[in-house]
Design a protein around this motif. Structure first.
Motif, PDB file in Angstrom:
ATOM      1  N   ALA A 292      56.070  56.177  75.120  1.00 28.47           N
ATOM      2  CA  ALA A 292      56.416  55.945  73.763  1.00 28.47           C
ATOM      3  C   ALA A 292      55.788  54.898  73.044  1.00 28.47           C
ATOM      4  N   ASP A 293      55.364  54.070  73.560  1.00 30.62           N
ATOM      5  CA  ASP A 293      54.543  52.698  72.875  1.00 30.62           C
ATOM      6  C   ASP A 293      53.243  53.428  72.375  1.00 30.62           C
ATOM      7  N   GLU A 294      52.579  54.123  73.355  1.00 26.75           N
ATOM      8  CA  GLU A 294      51.272  54.623  73.281  1.00 26.75           C
ATOM      9  C   GLU A 294      51.267  55.697  72.017  1.00 26.75           C
ATOM     10  N   ILE A 295      52.396  56.496  71.840  1.00 24.70           N
ATOM     11  CA  ILE A 295      52.511  57.344  70.871  1.00 24.70           C
ATOM     12  C   ILE A 295      52.647  56.657  69.555  1.00 24.70           C
ATOM     13  N   MET A 296      53.413  55.569  69.539  1.00 16.91           N
ATOM     14  CA  MET A 296      53.604  54.633  68.310  1.00 16.91           C
ATOM     15  C   MET A 296      52.506  54.160  68.042  1.00 16.91           C
ATOM     16  N   HIS A 297      51.801  53.639  68.935  1.00 18.00           N
ATOM     17  CA  HIS A 297      50.242  53.235  68.549  1.00 18.00           C
ATOM     18  C   HIS A 297      49.314  54.263  67.824  1.00 18.00           C
ATOM     19  N   ARG A 298      49.377  55.401  68.181  1.00  9.09           N
ATOM     20  CA  ARG A 298      48.659  56.445  67.681  1.00  9.09           C
ATOM     21  C   ARG A 298      49.152  56.828  66.573  1.00  9.09           C
ATOM     22  N   LYS A 299      50.565  56.486  66.096  1.00  4.78           N
ATOM     23  CA  LYS A 299      51.327  56.969  64.632  1.00  4.78           C
ATOM     24  C   LYS A 299      51.100  55.666  63.928  1.00  4.78           C
ATOM     25  N   THR A 300      50.626  54.599  64.295  1.00  5.18           N
ATOM     26  CA  THR A 300      50.597  53.514  63.406  1.00  5.18           C
ATOM     27  C   THR A 300      49.149  53.040  62.855  1.00  5.18           C
ATOM     28  N   MET A 301      48.250  53.275  63.832  1.00  6.09           N
ATOM     29  CA  MET A 301      46.970  52.780  63.316  1.00  6.09           C
ATOM     30  C   MET A 301      46.615  53.005  61.879  1.00  6.09           C
ATOM     31  N   PHE A 302      46.524  53.978  61.500  1.00  3.59           N
ATOM     32  CA  PHE A 302      46.219  53.974  59.624  1.00  3.59           C
ATOM     33  C   PHE A 302      47.420  54.420  58.875  1.00  3.59           C
ATOM     34  N   THR A 303      48.473  54.958  59.777  1.00  5.60           N
ATOM     35  CA  THR A 303      49.582  55.639  59.119  1.00  5.60           C
ATOM     36  C   THR A 303      50.979  54.877  59.152  1.00  5.60           C
ATOM     37  N   TYR A 304      50.901  53.358  59.277  1.00  5.43           N
ATOM     38  CA  TYR A 304      52.232  52.521  59.425  1.00  5.43           C
ATOM     39  C   TYR A 304      52.774  53.013  58.244  1.00  5.43           C
ATOM     40  N   LYS A 305      52.433  53.275  56.914  1.00  6.22           N
ATOM     41  CA  LYS A 305      53.260  53.513  55.677  1.00  6.22           C
ATOM     42  C   LYS A 305      54.259  54.415  56.108  1.00  6.22           C
TER      43      LYS A 305
END
Lengths: 642, 257
Positions: B234-247
């Protein structure tokens, strides 16, 4: 059958590569996978490949193809394409050749695509038997492991030698460049047969149904739960359609460069992508991923068989290999549908007659550049409302458009694009009218244009109103909002003094949101004065201070008031999608027979000639089979009035 | 008259403007069709008004908001240039912590009296440009694609809507006949990330991190399923989701409140 030693075969390939008059492409390695690409040496050729990432359709319908180029200063001075060198394409597997044969049937049927035909004729296609079977391939289950036609030469690699079948004069001439070709022995022929039989037998993967059973299975399972279950995992990324050898849909876009040159580019599109069915107004006709997911299987197993007589899956396994959530695999999905199908009856009567792809006769004289517009001039512009303008247009050729009421044209502005627009005037006049609301790129640009400006026109397209069928009958027109312009092409035809006697009582119902949106106000006034014509008008609301002497309320309220003779009237409905179900229901409640209800539907008509795939309503192409439909013919199509 | 264009930078690496400065031979053609009236990276001129203003960078402090609003008033069209302006950039990840924590982390030795009541250090919190002023168009990407910049510029000059695709990176990747990274044990955001970059990262074997944001209707649930199937936590997925798209993550959090 001929035989050539491996060394002589390699020399033959080298000769072809060194022959400057040919482009030689074939299967070669790309890391651990394979692709079709330019051969730089005979060592590049890998006849032992299992499958390629993309099918060879890219040679006949490239990923990006410039359809035409011009300078924006002289948009109708279209630069001719330079002739290409003949392409030698080496190593195409039987299933891919069958897919190309299907593509021939698709692009060379009715409106023959010149660019497609040119590329196809310019190719010397060399097939190859499948020596290594990809673990996802199931061509054995689709009976596509062997092919009878569609190629010029066919190779079977027997390690130290290559068996070559000559299929055409083109192939024979090419093989003349090879040295030391001899007749194949019986033993060698037997080896070839053994390889083919083995491949066909092995590449099955446990598909539970025969290819010809796809049709009935899908026909009986439109509402299967499989579509929803599987599409819940679908990324809607479009991969399955892009890598498919029998997915032919495309989009067309205009590009402009810094120097003011423009080109119109065709590119692959796919029905799994959301914007595939989106029209200029923003409506998406297959919003739910489930519907897009199902459409892909139905197009392959039901819609194309209906239209062209073959099941459009050749069992290459590319979609299954490349679908990340693994939900695109036809073996898995068709088996799931089969397992979830409570009853399955192979219905031979409903089955379309299969055609032999051998039998396709291509009328080469009929081949035209399908996307080239004809120059035309705007002869008049009239502001109708704040958002709609009427454009009167004349073809520069001086010819009449030659349309029937209800048809449409593609209006083209180089550098911007094309938009499908209904013709709003009767066929009689030399010039024709288009009523255009500024809702998209092309229509916004049109609104900036002046009298005397040039536009491109393609068409007329589609099936319009059958004016002869309505003769001797009363007519009820139900026009909501922008439905009036297309109906005007028929109303004006019917009310023309030369035709008026052919038709009975005419009732016109017109509704729009507010009085300021009323189109053709004075013209409607004139219609009203004609004998035996009754006009009723309504607006949804009338803001304070505006004048309105018609009804207030929805157009559906006018229908019962209109006093038409239910037994003798043809009813035509055109309006935004929302009006159809309500109006149709009221007419049916009033006992109007289904076959006397006529509708005209809007979808994304991009090509106008039934090729690009965007406007499909289930199996029907709005741009060819419509836009005018008899309600009886489409009432059972789930996508018609969603 | 040629349209007047101007470039402005906020919190960013200025790499997107560098892409424009590095247009090479196209620069001459660009100069033929527009007047560049303000572009700090390459010239010192200033102008009173613009036809098109390109904004690079995320908007961080009250002084930035004030400056941006002033630019908006002076321009007819405003274009967000690159990921920082479009979505807030990688620096937006710092929004997970308070302004105070961030200041302490970045300037551990700074004296309170220097930071307090200093407008340069006032409430740093990253926003995309459209969270402060109206944005007419976006050129996404980290950095932007030069060809796409020209396409957008030409479209604006001709009064067309800029041709930013609304289909996923997979489409361009497939057309290039790349080997899908998922088939060789990698994973990428391509299935839901917005195309237009020509699938440049996957074409070179790197995973797509959705620097151009998502398509307008991404099937995010399916993307998460796929990443889970690849064995990502889940953490790794969140990392993928937040790199450029934390908005998007911030928006989700806000909506779930």
């Amino acid at each position: 059958m001929k035989v050539i030693s491996k060394q002589d075969f390699n020399d033959f390939i080298t000769t072809l590569i060194n022959d400057g008059s040919l482009d030689v492409h074939g299967v070669k390695a790309k890391d651990e996978k394979f692709v079709f690409g330019e051969l730089e040496s005979s060592d590049d050729l890998r006849l032992d490949y299992d499958t390629t990432i993309l099918p060879p359709k890219k040679y006949f319908m490239p990923q990006y193809e410039t359809l035409m180029k011009c300078s924006l200063k002289s948009p109708f001075d279209i630069k001719e394409k330079k002739p290409q060198k003949p392409l030698v394409l080496i190593g195409v597997h039987p299933y891919d050749i069958i897919a190309i044969n299907q593509m021939d049937a698709y692009y060379c049927n009715d409106d023959v695509s010149k660019s497609y035909l040119d590329r196809r004729k310019n190719t010397i296609l060399i097939g190859s038997d499948v020596l290594n079977i990809h673990d996802k391939a199931f061509f054995g289950s689709m009976n596509t492991g062997q092919v009878e036609n569609g190629y010029d030469l066919f190779l079977t690699d027997l390690d130290d030698k290559v068996v070559i079948e000559i299929k055409s004069k083109k192939g024979e001439d090419l093989l003349n460049k090879a040295a030391m070709v001899r007749e194949a022995s019986d033993v060698e022929k037997q080896k070839v047969t053994a390889i083919r039989t083995a491949a066909q037998g092995r590449a099955k993967r446990g598909m539970k149904i025969e290819p010809k059973q796809w049709y009935s299975l899908l026909d009986q399972n439109y509402t299967s739960k499989v579509w929803k279950d599987q599409s819940d995992k679908c990324l809607a990324c479009g991969t399955c359609t892009l890598v498919c050898p029998t997915c032919f849909c495309y989009d067309v876009n205009d590009e402009i460069d810094l120097k003011g040159n423009s080109k119109r580019v065709r590119t692959w599109d796919g029905c799994l992508l959301r914007q595939f069915s989106e029209v200029a107004g923003g409506e998406v006709f297959r919003e739910d991923i489930k519907d897009r997911y199902r459409h892909r299987f139905f197009r392959k197993g039901k819609y194309l068989p209906d239209r062209l007589g073959f099941t459009a899956c050749v069992g290459c396994g590319r979609c299954s290999t490349q679908c990340i959530p693994d939900i695109a695999d036809p073996v898995k999905v068709m088996n799931l549908v089969f397992d979830n199908s409570e009853t399955f009856i192979q219905d031979e009567d409903k089955q379309p007659k299969s055609i032999s792809l051998d039998a396709i006769e291509i009328d080469e004289d009929e081949a035209t550049p399908l996307h080239h517009p004809f120059p035309a001039t705007i002869t008049k512009i009239e502001d109708l409302t704040e958002r709609e303008k009427l454009f009167e247009i004349e073809l520069d050729s001086g010819e009449k458009l030659g349309h029937e009421p209800g048809q449409f044209v593609e209006v083209s502005i180089m550098g911007v694009g094309e938009a499908p627009i209904s013709i709003a005037s009767p066929p009689k006049r030399k010039r024709f009218d288009l009523v255009i609301r500024n809702v998209g790129e092309v229509t916004n640009k049109l609104h900036e244009m002046k009298k005397g400006d040039k536009v491109g026109i393609r068409g007329p397209f589609g099936t319009g109103f059958d004016v002869d069928q309505y003769k001797g009958r009363d007519l009820l027109f139900i026009a909501a909002g922008l439905g009036l312009p297309p109906l005007r092409s028929l109303i004006a035809h019917v009310l023309d003094k030369d035709n008026r006697k052919d038709y009975g009582k005419v009732t016109i119902l017109h509704g729009c949101k507010e009085p300021c949106e009323v189109l053709f106000d004075s013209e409607i006034g004139k219609w009203q004065e004609i004998e035996n014509v009754n006009v009723l008008r309504t607006v949804d609301r009338c803001p304070e201070g505006e004048c309105w002497d018609g009804d207030i309320g929805l157009i559906t309220k006018l229908i019962p008031k209109s006093n038409f003779d239910q037994k003798n009237t043809f009813c035509m409905i055109i309006g935004p999608p929302v009006v159809y179900p309500f109006c149709i229901q009221i007419l049916l409640d009033l006992s109007v027979p289904e076959e006397r209800i006529i509708v005209s539907l809007e979808r994304r008509m991009k090509c106008g000639v039934g090729k690009c795939g965007h406007c499909q309503i289930n199996n029907l192409y709005v741009c060819k089979d419509g836009p005018v439909f008899n309600y009886k013919d489409i009432k059972d199509l789930p996508e018609a009035f969603e | 008259m040629k349209p007047k264009i101007a470039f402005f930078d906020f919190a960013s690496c200025e790499g997107c403007q560098l892409q424009v400065a590095n247009l090479e031979e196209s620069v001459i053609d660009v100069a033929e069709v527009v007047d560049v009236v303000e572009f700090r990276e390459v010239m010192t001129n200033k102008a009173e008004s613009y036809d098109i203003a390109f904004i690079e960078g995320s908007i961080t402090r009250p002084i930035d908001e004030k400056r941006l609003k002033a630019i908006r008033k002076k321009t007819k069209t405003l274009v967000a240039l690159g990921t920082c302006a479009h979505l807030g950039g990688v620096q937006r990840l710092s929004n997970q912590w308070s302004a105070k924590e961030n200041l302490k982390e970045v300037y551990p030795d700074a004296k309170e009296k220097d930071i307090n009541k200093n407008e340069f250090f006032e409430k740093p919190h990253h926003k995309a440009v459209d969270e402060v002023v109206k944005v007419d168009y976006v050129i996404p990407g980290c950095p932007i694609d030069r060809t796409e910049f020209i396409k957008v510029l030409v479209a604006l000059i001709h009064g067309k809507k800029p041709p930013i695709p609304d289909y996923p990176v997979c489409v361009e990747c497939k057309k290039k006949e790349n080997i899908c990274l998922f088939t060789i044990g990698k994973f990428c955001m391509g299935p839901i990330a917005r195309a237009g970059c020509g699938a440049i990262c996957p074409s070179h074997g790197s995973e797509c991190e959705a620097c151009r944001g998502y398509i307008s209707h991404p099937h995010e649930r399916a993307q998460i399923d796929v990443l889970e199937d690849c064995g990502l936590s889940a953490d790794e997925i969140m990392h993928r989701k937040t790199m450029f798209t934390y908005k998007y993550v911030e928006k989700e959090k806000e909506e779930s409140k």
